[in-house]
Scaffold this motif. Structure first.
Motif, PDB file in Angstrom:
ATOM      1  N   LEU A  32       0.825  -1.213   0.000  1.00 34.12           N
ATOM      2  CA  LEU A  32       0.000   0.000   0.000  1.00 34.12           C
ATOM      3  C   LEU A  32       0.857   1.260   0.000  1.00 34.12           C
ATOM      4  CD1 LEU A  32      -2.650  -1.199   2.597  1.00 34.12           C
ATOM      5  CD2 LEU A  32      -3.099  -0.691   0.186  1.00 34.12           C
ATOM      6  N   ASP A  33       1.914   1.250   0.791  1.00 32.84           N
ATOM      7  CA  ASP A  33       2.810   2.415   0.874  1.00 32.84           C
ATOM      8  C   ASP A  33       4.209   1.917   1.190  1.00 32.84           C
ATOM      9  OD1 ASP A  33       4.163   4.759   1.218  1.00 32.84           O
ATOM     10  OD2 ASP A  33       2.831   5.590   2.745  1.00 32.84           O
ATOM     11  N   GLY A  34       5.023   1.824   0.151  1.00 31.85           N
ATOM     12  CA  GLY A  34       6.345   1.228   0.296  1.00 31.85           C
ATOM     13  C   GLY A  34       7.294   1.982   1.195  1.00 31.85           C
ATOM     14  N   ARG A  35       7.020   3.264   1.455  1.00 31.81           N
ATOM     15  CA  ARG A  35       7.888   4.043   2.334  1.00 31.81           C
ATOM     16  C   ARG A  35       7.197   4.426   3.640  1.00 31.81           C
ATOM     17  NH1 ARG A  35      12.766   5.583   0.045  1.00 31.81           N
ATOM     18  NH2 ARG A  35      13.090   7.164   1.657  1.00 31.81           N
ATOM     19  N   ALA A  36       6.140   3.712   3.982  1.00 30.01           N
ATOM     20  CA  ALA A  36       5.474   3.945   5.265  1.00 30.01           C
ATOM     21  C   ALA A  36       6.460   3.699   6.400  1.00 30.01           C
ATOM     22  CB  ALA A  36       4.260   3.028   5.410  1.00 30.01           C
ATOM     23  N   SER A  37       6.410   4.529   7.405  1.00 27.63           N
ATOM     24  CA  SER A  37       7.328   4.365   8.532  1.00 27.63           C
ATOM     25  C   SER A  37       6.962   3.123   9.328  1.00 27.63           C
ATOM     26  CB  SER A  37       7.281   5.597   9.439  1.00 27.63           C
ATOM     27  OG  SER A  37       6.045   5.661  10.128  1.00 27.63           O
ATOM     28  N   PHE A  38       7.974   2.522   9.953  1.00 22.91           N
ATOM     29  CA  PHE A  38       7.713   1.366  10.796  1.00 22.91           C
ATOM     30  C   PHE A  38       6.783   1.742  11.951  1.00 22.91           C
ATOM     31  CE2 PHE A  38      12.095  -0.307   9.389  1.00 22.91           C
ATOM     32  CZ  PHE A  38      11.527  -0.939   8.291  1.00 22.91           C
ATOM     33  N   ALA A  39       6.901   2.971  12.455  1.00 18.15           N
ATOM     34  CA  ALA A  39       6.041   3.411  13.550  1.00 18.15           C
ATOM     35  C   ALA A  39       4.576   3.434  13.116  1.00 18.15           C
ATOM     36  CB  ALA A  39       6.481   4.798  14.030  1.00 18.15           C
ATOM     37  N   HIS A  40       4.331   3.916  11.882  1.00 15.94           N
ATOM     38  CA  HIS A  40       2.946   3.968  11.398  1.00 15.94           C
ATOM     39  C   HIS A  40       2.404   2.563  11.170  1.00 15.94           C
ATOM     40  CE1 HIS A  40      -0.668   5.344   9.584  1.00 15.94           C
ATOM     41  NE2 HIS A  40      -0.323   5.067   8.341  1.00 15.94           N
ATOM     42  N   ILE A  41       3.194   1.693  10.547  1.00 17.35           N
ATOM     43  CA  ILE A  41       2.752   0.318  10.337  1.00 17.35           C
ATOM     44  C   ILE A  41       2.486  -0.362  11.670  1.00 17.35           C
ATOM     45  CG2 ILE A  41       3.423  -1.946   9.434  1.00 17.35           C
ATOM     46  CD1 ILE A  41       5.083  -0.491   7.314  1.00 17.35           C
ATOM     47  N   ALA A  42       3.374  -0.147  12.636  1.00 17.38           N
ATOM     48  CA  ALA A  42       3.212  -0.767  13.959  1.00 17.38           C
ATOM     49  C   ALA A  42       1.932  -0.304  14.625  1.00 17.38           C
ATOM     50  CB  ALA A  42       4.425  -0.424  14.824  1.00 17.38           C
ATOM     51  N   GLU A  43       1.634   0.984  14.497  1.00 14.14           N
ATOM     52  CA  GLU A  43       0.416   1.512  15.109  1.00 14.14           C
ATOM     53  C   GLU A  43      -0.828   0.876  14.507  1.00 14.14           C
ATOM     54  OE1 GLU A  43      -1.873   5.843  15.647  1.00 14.14           O
ATOM     55  OE2 GLU A  43      -0.017   5.682  14.490  1.00 14.14           O
ATOM     56  N   SER A 173      -7.602  -5.596   7.369  1.00 14.88           N
ATOM     57  CA  SER A 173      -9.007  -5.208   7.300  1.00 14.88           C
ATOM     58  C   SER A 173      -9.155  -3.962   6.434  1.00 14.88           C
ATOM     59  CB  SER A 173      -9.539  -4.923   8.702  1.00 14.88           C
ATOM     60  OG  SER A 173      -8.918  -3.760   9.243  1.00 14.88           O
ATOM     61  N   ALA A 174     -10.381  -3.662   6.044  1.00 11.31           N
ATOM     62  CA  ALA A 174     -10.639  -2.461   5.247  1.00 11.31           C
ATOM     63  C   ALA A 174     -10.217  -1.217   6.020  1.00 11.31           C
ATOM     64  CB  ALA A 174     -12.115  -2.395   4.870  1.00 11.31           C
ATOM     65  N   GLU A 175     -10.438  -1.213   7.331  1.00 13.39           N
ATOM     66  CA  GLU A 175     -10.062  -0.056   8.141  1.00 13.39           C
ATOM     67  C   GLU A 175      -8.546   0.107   8.191  1.00 13.39           C
ATOM     68  OE1 GLU A 175      -8.681   2.044  11.661  1.00 13.39           O
ATOM     69  OE2 GLU A 175      -8.608  -0.151  11.438  1.00 13.39           O
ATOM     70  N   GLN A 176      -7.817  -1.001   8.320  1.00 11.46           N
ATOM     71  CA  GLN A 176      -6.355  -0.934   8.332  1.00 11.46           C
ATOM     72  C   GLN A 176      -5.822  -0.464   6.979  1.00 11.46           C
ATOM     73  OE1 GLN A 176      -5.805  -5.051   9.600  1.00 11.46           O
ATOM     74  NE2 GLN A 176      -4.777  -4.342  11.477  1.00 11.46           N
ATOM     75  N   MET A 177      -6.412  -0.973   5.908  1.00 16.58           N
ATOM     76  CA  MET A 177      -5.963  -0.561   4.584  1.00 16.58           C
ATOM     77  C   MET A 177      -6.200   0.931   4.361  1.00 16.58           C
ATOM     78  SD  MET A 177      -7.204  -3.823   2.272  1.00 16.58           S
ATOM     79  CE  MET A 177      -6.624  -3.112   0.734  1.00 16.58           C
ATOM     80  N   ALA A 178      -7.328   1.443   4.830  1.00 16.38           N
ATOM     81  CA  ALA A 178      -7.639   2.861   4.673  1.00 16.38           C
ATOM     82  C   ALA A 178      -6.636   3.725   5.430  1.00 16.38           C
ATOM     83  CB  ALA A 178      -9.055   3.147   5.153  1.00 16.38           C
ATOM     84  N   ARG A 179      -6.179   3.252   6.583  1.00 10.39           N
ATOM     85  CA  ARG A 179      -5.215   4.028   7.377  1.00 10.39           C
ATOM     86  C   ARG A 179      -3.814   4.003   6.756  1.00 10.39           C
ATOM     87  NH1 ARG A 179      -5.542   1.875  13.372  1.00 10.39           N
ATOM     88  NH2 ARG A 179      -3.956   3.523  13.667  1.00 10.39           N
ATOM     89  N   LEU A 180      -3.505   2.956   6.015  1.00 10.26           N
ATOM     90  CA  LEU A 180      -2.165   2.815   5.448  1.00 10.26           C
ATOM     91  C   LEU A 180      -2.045   3.378   4.038  1.00 10.26           C
ATOM     92  CD1 LEU A 180      -1.453  -0.800   6.716  1.00 10.26           C
ATOM     93  CD2 LEU A 180      -0.033   1.193   7.236  1.00 10.26           C
ATOM     94  N   ALA A 181      -3.107   3.333   3.279  1.00 10.69           N
ATOM     95  CA  ALA A 181      -3.026   3.729   1.871  1.00 10.69           C
ATOM     96  C   ALA A 181      -2.904   5.243   1.727  1.00 10.69           C
ATOM     97  CB  ALA A 181      -4.250   3.229   1.118  1.00 10.69           C
ATOM     98  N   PRO A 182      -1.991   5.714   0.876  1.00  4.77           N
ATOM     99  CA  PRO A 182      -1.895   7.152   0.602  1.00  4.77           C
ATOM    100  C   PRO A 182      -3.052   7.590  -0.284  1.00  4.77           C
ATOM    101  CG  PRO A 182      -0.399   5.944  -0.813  1.00  4.77           C
ATOM    102  CD  PRO A 182      -1.020   4.926   0.103  1.00  4.77           C
ATOM    103  N   PRO A 183      -3.252   8.879  -0.464  1.00  2.00           N
ATOM    104  CA  PRO A 183      -4.309   9.343  -1.378  1.00  2.00           C
ATOM    105  C   PRO A 183      -4.078   8.804  -2.782  1.00  2.00           C
ATOM    106  CG  PRO A 183      -3.479  11.154  -0.031  1.00  2.00           C
ATOM    107  CD  PRO A 183      -2.564   9.995   0.204  1.00  2.00           C
ATOM    108  N   ALA A 184      -5.164   8.578  -3.494  1.00  2.00           N
ATOM    109  CA  ALA A 184      -5.056   8.082  -4.871  1.00  2.00           C
ATOM    110  C   ALA A 184      -4.341   9.109  -5.736  1.00  2.00           C
ATOM    111  CB  ALA A 184      -6.443   7.798  -5.432  1.00  2.00           C
ATOM    112  N   ALA A 185      -3.540   8.599  -6.676  1.00  2.00           N
ATOM    113  CA  ALA A 185      -2.790   9.489  -7.568  1.00  2.00           C
ATOM    114  C   ALA A 185      -3.743  10.233  -8.502  1.00  2.00           C
ATOM    115  CB  ALA A 185      -1.784   8.677  -8.382  1.00  2.00           C
ATOM    116  N   ASP A 186      -3.408  11.458  -8.794  1.00  6.47           N
ATOM    117  CA  ASP A 186      -4.162  12.284  -9.739  1.00  6.47           C
ATOM    118  C   ASP A 186      -3.324  12.403 -11.007  1.00  6.47           C
ATOM    119  OD1 ASP A 186      -5.861  13.990 -11.008  1.00  6.47           O
ATOM    120  OD2 ASP A 186      -5.367  15.744  -9.786  1.00  6.47           O
ATOM    121  N   ARG A 187      -3.577  11.520 -11.953  1.00  4.85           N
ATOM    122  CA  ARG A 187      -2.741  11.460 -13.151  1.00  4.85           C
ATOM    123  C   ARG A 187      -3.003  12.650 -14.074  1.00  4.85           C
ATOM    124  NH1 ARG A 187      -2.328   5.145 -15.136  1.00  4.85           N
ATOM    125  NH2 ARG A 187      -1.522   4.300 -13.174  1.00  4.85           N
TER     126      ARG A 187
END
Length: 340
Positions: A32-43, A173-187
């Protein structure tokens, strides 16, 4: 040094390190986000950031998973070609190895019992100048031991790239994915142009999507603030995305197959969307040629592939289907070979 062998005299491969759901959840989060911080993933996952850092270090060092920062060809105005090369029996492996070393190719594999090579080729991916055509298309027909070359242009991608198969695993879960995913790209409507500094940064990210900012600063000559801002800009417009390259056993798959379907043009969009939703489909695109829908399918074994072909796939409005298991994979999603 002595090597343990099987009864047939072949060297045994080291047993892969055992994985649990947390390992796979980390892979899902990084898709979902390859550069997400370990702290954010852990949370989000409800564990300590030390645990995430330790687990990722092991997954990365053992080659089980790695994050790649890749560019989206459509956003850069590039063309993607799906290539099939038929060779003499002694020519397939050398050709596949040569193709895998090129930086304008990805997903290089042996198919058809080892007498055919499949690859994805991109135009305009010269990492030095950023220019050039799909030179591969002109070079292949003149290559010794090549019998025929089929190259078809990718027209539309239904699934793949930033949407890795691990996203279909249900590990988050859908809630976890929503918290981890960045905003959709605007091409943007027009192709994004890259400068020399962009390309130096992107080359490092294509080798390791989590390359530390100080290394990107050294490569580009930019400040850390500029590096972070430029990565954010490229991500926001869709030019840069992150993919997780992982060993097949991570998701319990042992068989990868290419599937070509001929679908009536009027039904192609719906068929492509339907195929993209199948749990077994890792990639789906519309392309030129007599077969206009291409799929990469991952299954546990041949029995599961049979059930897929005679079940969900059979529901698609295709009047012709061709399937070819991949015998050996030499290169994955990135432009550079994995460093061992």
């Amino acid at each position: 040094m002595r090597t343990d062998t099987t009864a047939r005299g072949r060297a045994r491969r080291p047993a892969p390190p055992p994985l649990d759901d947390l390992d796979r959840q980390i892979g899902h989060a990084l898709q979902l986000d390859g550069r997400a911080s370990f702290a954010h993933i852990a949370e989000v996952l409800g564990v300590s950031d030390q645990t995430i850092a330790r687990r990722w270090a092991k997954l990365r060092s053992t080659g089980v998973m790695r994050v790649l920062g890749l560019t989206e060809p459509e956003v850069l105005g590039e063309t993607v070609w799906l290539v099939r090369v038929r060779t003499t029996p002694d020519g397939a492996l050398p050709l596949a190895e040569a193709l895998a070393r090129r930086t304008d190719t990805s997903w290089v594999a042996l198919t058809a019992g080892g007498t055919e090579v499949s690859a994805v080729a991109r135009s305009g991916t010269d990492w030095v100048s950023g220019s050039g055509e799909a030179m591969l298309m002109r070079e292949l027909p003149r290559t010794p031991r090549v019998l025929s070359v089929d190259a078809h242009c990718q027209l539309h991608q239904f699934f793949g790239g930033a949407e890795g198969l691990i996203l279909k695993s249900g590990l988050l879960s859908a809630e976890q994915m929503a918290r981890l995913a960045p905003p959709a790209a605007d091409r943007p409507d027009d192709p994004v142009e890259l400068g020399a500094e962009d390309r130096r940064m992107l080359e490092l990210l294509a080798r390791d999507g989590r390359t530390p900012v100080p290394e990107l600063v050294a490569a580009t000559g930019w400040s850390a603030t500029t590096v972070r801002r430029r990565m954010a800009e490229l991500r926001a417009c869709g030019a840069l995305y992150y993919d997780v390259d992982y060993a097949p056993y991570v998701l319990g798959v042992g068989l990868r197959a290419a599937v070509w379907l001929s679908v009536p043009p009027a039904e192609l969009p719906a068929a492509g969307r339907a195929a993209a939703g199948h749990p077994q489909v890792a990639f789906a695109c519309a392309m030129t040629g007599p077969a206009n829908l291409f799929l990469t399918v991952l299954c546990k074994d041949t029995a599961e592939l049979y059930r897929y072909l005679t079940g969900p796939l059979a529901q698609l409005p295709a009047h012709e289907v061709q399937t070819s298991p991949l015998v050996r994979s030499l290169k994955g999603p990135g432009p550079f070979l994995r460093q061992v």
